[in-house]
Design an enzyme around this catalytic site. Structure first.
Site, PDB file in Angstrom:
ATOM      1  N   GLY A  70       0.819  -1.200   0.000  1.00  0.00           N
ATOM      2  CA  GLY A  70       0.000   0.000   0.000  1.00  0.00           C
ATOM      3  C   GLY A  70       0.852   1.249   0.000  1.00  0.00           C
TER       4      GLY A  70
ATOM      5  N   MET B 267       2.950   9.520   3.885  1.00  0.00           N
ATOM      6  CA  MET B 267       4.372   9.660   4.203  1.00  0.00           C
ATOM      7  C   MET B 267       5.254   8.627   3.521  1.00  0.00           C
ATOM      8  SD  MET B 267       4.457  10.853   8.159  1.00  0.00           S
ATOM      9  CE  MET B 267       6.156  11.347   8.049  1.00  0.00           C
ATOM     10  N   GLY B 268       4.654   7.578   2.975  1.00  0.00           N
ATOM     11  CA  GLY B 268       5.501   6.566   2.359  1.00  0.00           C
ATOM     12  C   GLY B 268       4.716   5.408   1.794  1.00  0.00           C
ATOM     13  N   GLU B 269       5.469   4.443   1.339  1.00  0.00           N
ATOM     14  CA  GLU B 269       4.870   3.221   0.809  1.00  0.00           C
ATOM     15  C   GLU B 269       5.159   2.085   1.774  1.00  0.00           C
ATOM     16  OE1 GLU B 269       7.967   1.173  -2.226  1.00  0.00           O
ATOM     17  OE2 GLU B 269       7.278   3.159  -2.847  1.00  0.00           O
TER      18      GLU B 269
ATOM     19  N   LYS C 214       7.760  -0.019   5.920  1.00  0.00           N
ATOM     20  CA  LYS C 214       7.275   1.297   5.524  1.00  0.00           C
ATOM     21  C   LYS C 214       8.491   2.124   5.147  1.00  0.00           C
ATOM     22  CE  LYS C 214       4.232   5.094   6.739  1.00  0.00           C
ATOM     23  NZ  LYS C 214       3.244   5.595   7.720  1.00  0.00           N
TER      24      LYS C 214
ATOM     25  N   ASP D  60      -3.401  10.863  12.043  1.00  0.00           N
ATOM     26  CA  ASP D  60      -4.193  10.563  10.850  1.00  0.00           C
ATOM     27  C   ASP D  60      -5.105   9.366  11.106  1.00  0.00           C
ATOM     28  OD1 ASP D  60      -5.054  10.958   8.250  1.00  0.00           O
ATOM     29  OD2 ASP D  60      -3.416   9.817   7.350  1.00  0.00           O
TER      30      ASP D  60
END
Length: 184
Positions: A46, A50-52, A68, A174
């Site tokens: 996913g 902020m990142g993958e 991550k 979040d």
């Protein structure tokens, strides 16, 4: 490289791979497996703000974990990169059954920061809520797997995890159903 001893009949997972010019050659097939940060890359899980998140194989512990990785643009912003590292450090301090455990943190060769954590196999809480609503709107009460009682129980688990974090001065910036994974 072996960690620990193996019996003569045991085949170690590490022994099934051989070095190749760009990645790792899986001796069982002709496919090339790429390495990332010392881990074997198994594909994308996913992507977020902020990142993958990628599924990777830890060759030392012989298990699949989630990694991550900070977006490349975070390396240009010391404040954003610091938030990414703080996220990993804060989560690593929270030992709770409903909070994903963090295993390690490091840097990739291109300067991006990553951290590894338990891979949660399941689905998003948003999917669970949607299934519940679809069942109610279709005038057929949902199955026990997605009953109102089950969804409320899962929501209570989220509340307990957030309470635990808040007691330790950690705030999730979040928190939303899409960022909550329902798994075992």
């Amino acid at each position: 490289e072996r960690i620990g001893e193996a019996s003569a009949s045991e085949t170690l997972w590490l022994d099934e791979f051989q070095e190749d010019h760009e990645g790792i050659q899986d001796s069982r097939s002709d496919s090339i497996v790429q390495k990332i940060g010392g881990y074997i890359d198994l594909g994308m899980l996913g992507e977020g703000g902020m990142g993958e998140v990628r599924k990777v194989r830890d060759p030392d512990l012989r298990r699949a974990v989630a990694m991550k990785i900070a977006h490349p643009n975070l390396t240009r912003s010391p404040a954003a990169l610091a938030r990414f590292v703080e996220e990993a450090q804060a989560c690593a301090q929270l030992q709770h059954p409903n909070i994903v455990p963090i295993y390690g943190i490091g840097n990739l060769s291109d300067g991006r920061v990553f951290y590894t954590m338990k891979e949660i196999k399941g689905y998003g809480f948003d999917e669970q809520i949607l299934k519940l609503h679809q069942g109610i709107e279709g005038l057929s009460w949902p199955t026990e797997a997605i009953s109102l009682r089950r969804v409320l129980s899962q929501f209570l688990d989220v509340c307990e995890a957030m309470s635990f974090a808040h007691q330790r001065n950690v705030v999730h910036r979040d928190l939303k159903p899409e960022n909550i994974m329902i798994g075992d």
